[in-house]
Write a protein that holds these residues in place. Structure first.
Motif, short mmCIF file in Angstrom:
data_model
loop_
_atom_site.label_atom_id
_atom_site.label_comp_id
_atom_site.label_asym_id
_atom_site.label_seq_id
_atom_site.Cartn_x
_atom_site.Cartn_y
_atom_site.Cartn_z
N ASP A 70 0.82 -1.22 0.00
CA ASP A 70 0.00 0.00 0.00
C ASP A 70 0.85 1.27 0.00
O ASP A 70 0.33 2.37 0.13
N THR A 71 2.17 1.11 -0.15
CA THR A 71 3.04 2.28 -0.28
C THR A 71 3.99 2.12 -1.48
O THR A 71 5.15 2.54 -1.43
N LEU A 72 3.46 1.53 -2.55
CA LEU A 72 4.29 1.35 -3.75
C LEU A 72 4.87 2.66 -4.25
O LEU A 72 6.00 2.71 -4.75
N TRP A 73 4.11 3.73 -4.09
CA TRP A 73 4.57 5.04 -4.55
C TRP A 73 5.89 5.44 -3.90
O TRP A 73 6.73 6.11 -4.51
N ALA A 74 6.10 5.01 -2.65
CA ALA A 74 7.31 5.37 -1.92
C ALA A 74 8.52 4.58 -2.40
O ALA A 74 9.66 4.92 -2.07
N ASN A 75 8.28 3.52 -3.17
CA ASN A 75 9.34 2.64 -3.62
C ASN A 75 9.81 2.94 -5.03
O ASN A 75 10.78 2.35 -5.51
N GLU A 76 9.09 3.83 -5.72
CA GLU A 76 9.44 4.14 -7.11
C GLU A 76 10.76 4.90 -7.18
O GLU A 76 11.06 5.73 -6.33
N LYS A 77 11.54 4.60 -8.20
CA LYS A 77 12.87 5.21 -8.32
C LYS A 77 12.82 6.72 -8.46
O LYS A 77 13.74 7.43 -8.05
N ASN A 78 11.75 7.22 -9.07
CA ASN A 78 11.64 8.66 -9.30
C ASN A 78 10.74 9.36 -8.28
O ASN A 78 10.26 10.46 -8.52
N VAL A 79 10.49 8.72 -7.13
CA VAL A 79 9.61 9.31 -6.13
C VAL A 79 10.22 10.61 -5.61
O VAL A 79 11.44 10.74 -5.46
N ASP A 80 9.36 11.58 -5.37
CA ASP A 80 9.82 12.84 -4.77
C ASP A 80 10.16 12.60 -3.31
O ASP A 80 9.40 11.95 -2.58
N TYR A 81 11.31 13.11 -2.89
CA TYR A 81 11.69 12.98 -1.49
C TYR A 81 12.40 14.24 -1.02
O TYR A 81 12.90 15.04 -1.82
N GLU A 82 12.40 14.40 0.29
CA GLU A 82 13.09 15.51 0.92
C GLU A 82 14.40 14.98 1.51
O GLU A 82 14.39 13.99 2.23
N VAL A 83 15.50 15.62 1.18
CA VAL A 83 16.78 15.24 1.77
C VAL A 83 16.87 15.89 3.15
O VAL A 83 16.83 17.11 3.28
N MET A 84 16.95 15.04 4.17
CA MET A 84 17.03 15.54 5.54
C MET A 84 18.28 14.97 6.22
O MET A 84 18.63 13.81 6.02
N THR A 85 18.93 15.80 6.98
CA THR A 85 20.07 15.33 7.77
C THR A 85 19.56 14.68 9.05
O THR A 85 18.38 14.81 9.41
N LEU A 86 20.47 14.02 9.73
CA LEU A 86 20.12 13.43 11.02
C LEU A 86 19.61 14.53 11.96
O LEU A 86 18.61 14.34 12.67
N GLU A 87 20.28 15.66 11.94
CA GLU A 87 19.87 16.77 12.80
C GLU A 87 18.48 17.30 12.42
O GLU A 87 17.68 17.65 13.29
N ASP A 88 18.20 17.35 11.12
CA ASP A 88 16.87 17.80 10.65
C ASP A 88 15.78 16.88 11.20
O ASP A 88 14.74 17.35 11.67
N ILE A 89 16.00 15.57 11.09
CA ILE A 89 15.00 14.60 11.53
C ILE A 89 14.81 14.70 13.04
O ILE A 89 13.67 14.72 13.54
N TYR A 90 15.90 14.79 13.77
CA TYR A 90 15.81 14.88 15.23
C TYR A 90 15.07 16.15 15.64
O TYR A 90 14.20 16.12 16.52
N THR A 91 15.39 17.26 15.00
CA THR A 91 14.74 18.54 15.32
C THR A 91 13.25 18.47 15.04
O THR A 91 12.43 18.97 15.83
N TYR A 92 12.88 17.87 13.92
CA TYR A 92 11.45 17.74 13.59
C TYR A 92 10.74 16.90 14.64
O TYR A 92 9.67 17.28 15.14
N ILE A 93 11.30 15.76 14.98
CA ILE A 93 10.68 14.88 15.98
C ILE A 93 10.53 15.63 17.30
O ILE A 93 9.46 15.59 17.93
N GLU A 94 11.58 16.30 17.72
CA GLU A 94 11.54 17.03 18.99
C GLU A 94 10.47 18.11 18.97
O GLU A 94 9.79 18.36 19.97
N SER A 95 10.28 18.75 17.81
CA SER A 95 9.32 19.85 17.71
C SER A 95 7.87 19.39 17.85
O SER A 95 6.98 20.18 18.19
#
Length: 222
Positions: free
Chosen positions: A39-64
């Motif tokens: 049910d998430t085939l779209w996330a597996n496609e080679k040309n899927v749009d994604y956001e490049v996030m650093t470890l710090e970006d992910i941690y900051t988002y979670i904390e927020s």
């Protein structure tokens, strides 16, 4: 150190031990399997749009978010470059409860060997209806603990018969939590309960995907 993130959002856990509880989700791009019911085939496609996030970006988002339950998912999150480093940082925070949703094909052994506080793994076992059963890493059964979960994704009665065989062969209910997860719209829930009764499947939980009941089954970000 960067990661390919296709979604990040707050919702409730739709399944698993913390079903119904708030969680912050980080969904990564890419997968090594091609399950028939994905049910998430779209996330597996080679040309899927994604956001490049650093470890710090992910941690900051979670904390927020102020949310304590974290679900890392995909695709297959354990295939991400540097995923070990992210997991190490998140499991070092005592207030956070980290769950990794993994497809059952990737070894999880190193997370138990190298981390003082391993995350909670919800590991799929893909049955025949998935067309991916031969990709399962059975060695993972040797390291799962009582804080982890094996999730059998069930599409038909033949799958259920195999579930019982696998549970019995590897004594799974003695090692970890075992859940049956019906493929949405593919199998009758009452038939599953009847099977559990007939086969005395003690310590096995039937779970329904809450997010597909509350929202449209195809809706993203929930």
């Amino acid at each position: 150190m960067s990661y390919k993130v296709v979604e990040k959002f707050i919702s409730i856990n739709g399944e698993g031990q913390r079903a119904g509880q708030l969680a912050v989700f980080i969904r990564f791009a890419g997968c090594n399997l091609n399950c028939s019911y994905c049910d998430t085939l779209w996330a597996n496609e080679k040309n899927v749009d994604y956001e490049v996030m650093t470890l710090e970006d992910i941690y900051t988002y979670i904390e927020s978010t102020g949310v304590k339950n974290i679900t890392i998912t995909g695709g297959e999150p354990l295939l991400q470059d540097n995923i070990f480093d992210l997991i190490k940082v998140l499991t070092a925070e005592n207030e956070l409860r980290l769950e990794i949703e993994t497809n059952g094909s990737v070894s999880i052994k190193k997370y138990y060997e190298k981390l003082n506080h391993p995350p909670s793994f919800t590991m799929d076992y893909k049955l025949e209806s998935s067309q991916m059963e031969d990709k399962m890493n059975i060695d993972n059964f040797n390291v799962l603990t009582q804080k982890d979960t094996v999730k059998f994704v069930v599409g038909d009665m033949k799958d259920l018969i195999k579930v019982k065989e696998v549970i019995d062969e590897y004594n799974l209910t003695e090692k970890t939590n075992v859940y049956l997860s019906p493929i949405y719209g593919k199998i009758n829930y009452q038939d599953m309960v009847d099977f559990m009764i007939e086969n005395k499947l003690n310590d096995v939980s039937l779970q329904l995907q809450l997010h597909k009941i509350i929202w449209d089954p195809n809706q993203k970000g929930v």
